[in-house]
Design an enzyme around this catalytic site. Structure first.
Site, PDB file in Angstrom:
ATOM      1  N   HIS A  56      32.860  59.549   4.133  1.00 19.57           N
ATOM      2  CA  HIS A  56      34.219  59.996   3.826  1.00 19.57           C
ATOM      3  C   HIS A  56      35.164  58.823   4.107  1.00 19.57           C
ATOM      4  O   HIS A  56      34.878  57.995   4.977  1.00 19.57           O
ATOM      5  CB  HIS A  56      34.532  61.176   4.763  1.00 19.57           C
ATOM      6  CG  HIS A  56      35.809  61.896   4.482  1.00 19.57           C
ATOM      7  ND1 HIS A  56      37.034  61.387   4.855  1.00 19.57           N
ATOM      8  CD2 HIS A  56      36.053  63.084   3.905  1.00 19.57           C
ATOM      9  CE1 HIS A  56      37.980  62.248   4.510  1.00 19.57           C
ATOM     10  NE2 HIS A  56      37.418  63.286   3.923  1.00 19.57           N
TER      11      HIS A  56
ATOM     12  N   ASP B 134      29.886  61.163  12.604  1.00 20.81           N
ATOM     13  CA  ASP B 134      30.963  61.998  12.068  1.00 20.81           C
ATOM     14  C   ASP B 134      30.359  63.375  11.794  1.00 20.81           C
ATOM     15  O   ASP B 134      29.624  63.561  10.823  1.00 20.81           O
ATOM     16  CB  ASP B 134      31.507  61.340  10.793  1.00 20.81           C
ATOM     17  CG  ASP B 134      32.396  62.265   9.980  1.00 20.81           C
ATOM     18  OD1 ASP B 134      32.651  63.415  10.424  1.00 20.81           O
ATOM     19  OD2 ASP B 134      32.832  61.855   8.888  1.00 20.81           O
TER      20      ASP B 134
ATOM     21  N   GLN C  60      31.303  67.793   8.905  1.00 15.10           N
ATOM     22  CA  GLN C  60      30.662  68.746   7.991  1.00 15.10           C
ATOM     23  C   GLN C  60      29.408  69.367   8.593  1.00 15.10           C
ATOM     24  O   GLN C  60      28.740  70.171   7.952  1.00 15.10           O
ATOM     25  CB  GLN C  60      30.286  68.045   6.674  1.00 15.10           C
ATOM     26  CG  GLN C  60      31.471  67.528   5.894  1.00 15.10           C
ATOM     27  CD  GLN C  60      32.385  68.642   5.424  1.00 15.10           C
ATOM     28  OE1 GLN C  60      31.968  69.785   5.243  1.00 15.10           O
ATOM     29  NE2 GLN C  60      33.640  68.319   5.228  1.00 15.10           N
TER      30      GLN C  60
ATOM     31  N   LYS D  67      37.331  72.940  10.559  1.00 10.14           N
ATOM     32  CA  LYS D  67      36.164  73.087   9.690  1.00 10.14           C
ATOM     33  C   LYS D  67      35.099  73.968  10.332  1.00 10.14           C
ATOM     34  O   LYS D  67      33.993  74.112   9.813  1.00 10.14           O
ATOM     35  CB  LYS D  67      35.588  71.715   9.351  1.00 10.14           C
ATOM     36  CG  LYS D  67      36.485  70.904   8.397  1.00 10.14           C
ATOM     37  CD  LYS D  67      35.744  69.716   7.837  1.00 10.14           C
ATOM     38  CE  LYS D  67      36.594  68.606   7.285  1.00 10.14           C
ATOM     39  NZ  LYS D  67      37.504  68.898   6.220  1.00 10.14           N
TER      40      LYS D  67
ATOM     41  N   CYS E  99      37.563  62.357  -1.341  1.00 12.67           N
ATOM     42  CA  CYS E  99      37.715  61.326  -0.314  1.00 12.67           C
ATOM     43  C   CYS E  99      36.450  60.494  -0.148  1.00 12.67           C
ATOM     44  O   CYS E  99      36.159  59.990   0.944  1.00 12.67           O
ATOM     45  CB  CYS E  99      38.134  61.904   1.051  1.00 12.67           C
ATOM     46  SG  CYS E  99      39.757  62.616   1.012  1.00 12.67           S
TER      47      CYS E  99
END
Lengths: 406, 146
Positions: free
Chosen positions: A123, A200, A203, A226, A364
């Protein structure tokens, strides 16, 4: 399976609303998912009866709010199996968490000639902070390739991981492709090469069990919004010995120990990285979201979501001219696709009119649009409250949009 | 030559017969497909208006006091709206283009395509059309007044 999706849907007030006089089908969960009333109630309760600034007052309210905030930190630590709550730093979200590490780690550990290794599927928020830092430090940003299926090219990753690599940063789960990266293996490879690792997890947290000790990563970040929590709150987990070596990020109240005009000494972990009044309600909302997931049963939720993703993949694959991007055997959360001869903006516009919220565009991840040679993608992303009927409606609306546009 | 508001009214009337969004979009898509292709030589980077989602190419020419626009887009719905804008603005005088408020887009229920979040290049295209009008006016009309 003990998972009643209709009962779960009742917990999400927003899912009851309509768009263009049609029932809303919300399939943009990778952008942000909806909030259960337990989270909404927690936010309201805080502002109605607990609101107070923390870590300063000697009065009852302040003590209560401080205790609640620190309990939320402990809940987050338990959720990702962090060894201690002081290793949980509250931020605005994943983006700020990554920027915090890029800035402070860069200042402390990265020098001219060093390298940072990321992957092709990152991202923008896991690309740009490293670019900025490399620019400041005279370091080089390297990018590990992916295959056409959207899987990390492990050989290329190993090739680009050298003694110059100071830090490796990668998505646990790709927001565009849904690929689950072999995080534990990548961490091991990076550590063997002497590099630190940031994952990261934006997600991943809503779809996978996360255990930072098992992963052995040095940093792990995610956003509350999220994972059914509120916007404006997020988490940075770090290994204690590294966090202790990092210089301060932002200066202000809360992060100091003693201030004179000549010199300031800094507070201990995690407060050293939390300058200013934090988003207390956000942290409490996140905690409520984590409790909600526990009450539903994380394992049942993950299993249900995986079955729904398989169903959606099967259903959408049957549509003529539809190409799915990201066919990793290890995948979660999203189906990203295009229709032959149709621009993603056109498809997204018509799907919206059918009452279906999907994401269109570059997500993104502009390097991925270049990689696949398309102007954009269409992404349907799922949460625990989505149903097979919604997937059917999506497939039906795609078929009808296709007829209109071709 | 019809004025901008006369052309706008014609388009509003054309759209009034559709009460269903599906029909309206079908009509818009057809208009996108009908848009005369811009000459390939004008499809160059300096004429490209990039949105996050879709892109628009816009070329303008000034002849005998009027401006003629030529445009294209990679997305057909964007192209449909581009077609409408060209129908209204092409062949008008610079001053009329500068003054146009283009509220017909709102009247036919397509205003959402001009919202900044859509990022389809249309807002920038309108801005660019007006900038062309201003530039041509400055170049050809103010000079003769001197």
């Amino acid at each position: 399976m003990n998972f009643d999706v209709e009962k779960i849907r009742e917990d999400f007030p927003l899912l009851q609303r309509t768009v263009y006089n049609k029932p809303l089908i919300y399939l943009d969960n990778a952008a942000t998912n909806q909030k259960p009333r337990q989270v909404l109630q927690r936010l309201a309760d805080y502002y109605q009866s607990e609101n107070s600034n923390i870590h300063r007052g000697t009065h009852k309210l302040s003590i209560q709010a401080t205790t609640a905030y620190e309990q939320a930190r402990q809940s987050v630590a338990r959720f990702i199996n962090a060894p201690a709550a002081e290793q949980i730093i509250f931020t605005k979200g994943t983006t700020e968490s990554i920027n915090l590490v890029a800035t402070t780690f860069g200042e402390r550990f990265v020098e001219a000639g060093d390298e940072i290794l990321i992957t092709y599927m990152e991202h923008h928020s896991n690309i740009v902070p490293w670019q900025l830092m490399c620019g400041r430090r005279g370091a080089t940003l390297r990018v590990a390739d992916i295959t056409q299926d959207g899987v990390l090219d492990l050989d290329d990753f190993k090739r680009k991981l050298t003694t110059k690599t100071k830090l490796v940063a990668f998505a646990h789960v790709s927001n565009t492709l849904g690929t689950i990266n072999p995080a534990k293996e990548l961490v091991k490879l990076a550590h063997d090469a002497g590099a630190r690792v940031l994952i990261d997890g934006a997600q991943a947290v809503a779809h996978l069990p996360v255990d930072v000790q098992a992963l052995d990563c040095d940093f792990y970040c995610f956003s509350a919004h999220k994972i059914y929590g509120p916007m404006g709150n997020g988490v940075l987990y770090g290994k204690k010995e590294i966090l202790e070596e990092l210089p301060p990020y932002q200066g202000g109240g809360e992060m100091i120990s003693e201030v004179t005009f000549g010199k300031t000494t800094f507070n201990e972990l995690p407060f050293r990285f939390e300058a200013g009044t934090p988003n207390v309600a956000g942290a409490l909302g996140l905690e409520a979201a984590l409790h909600y997931i526990q009450s539903v049963g994380a394992e049942e939720m993950h299993q249900y979501e995986n079955e729904l993703l398989l169903y959606a993949t099967e259903k959408l694959s049957a549509i003529p001219g539809l190409t799915i991007y990201g066919n990793s055997p290890e995948k979660t959360g999203v189906v990203t696709f295009n229709l032959a001869g149709i621009h993603s903006y056109d498809a997204g516009t018509l799907l919206d009119k059918f009452g279906i919220a999907v994401r269109t565009g570059h997500m993104c991840t502009q390097p991925l649009t270049e990689f696949y040679g398309v102007p954009g993608f269409i992404r349907a992303s799922f949460s625990m409250y989505n149903t097979r009927q919604e997937v059917d409606a999506l497939a039906d609306a795609i078929m009808r949009s296709r007829e209109m546009l071709l | 030559m019809e004025t901008i508001s006369e052309k706008e009214n014609t388009i509003v009337e054309e759209f009034e017969i559709y009460d269903d969004w599906l029909d309206k979009y079908n009509y818009l898509i057809e208009m996108g497909k009908d848009l005369p292709m811009i000459d390939e030589k004008h499809k160059v980077k300096q004429n490209l208006i990039t949105g996050c989602q879709s892109s628009v190419w816009l070329h303008a020419e000034y002849r005998d006091g009027r401006i003629y626009f030529f445009a294209d887009s990679d997305a057909v719905i964007t192209k449909g709206i581009v077609n409408l804008l060209i129908r209204v603005l092409s062949g008008q005088t610079p001053q009329a283009i500068i003054d146009a408020d283009l509220d017909f887009i709102d009247k036919i229920g397509l205003k959402e395509h001009l919202s900044p979040t859509r990022s389809n290049g249309l807002v920038s295209m309108i801005k660019q059309m007006k900038l062309y009008a201003l530039a041509f006016k400055t170049k050809y009309e103010l000079k003769t007044e001197n």
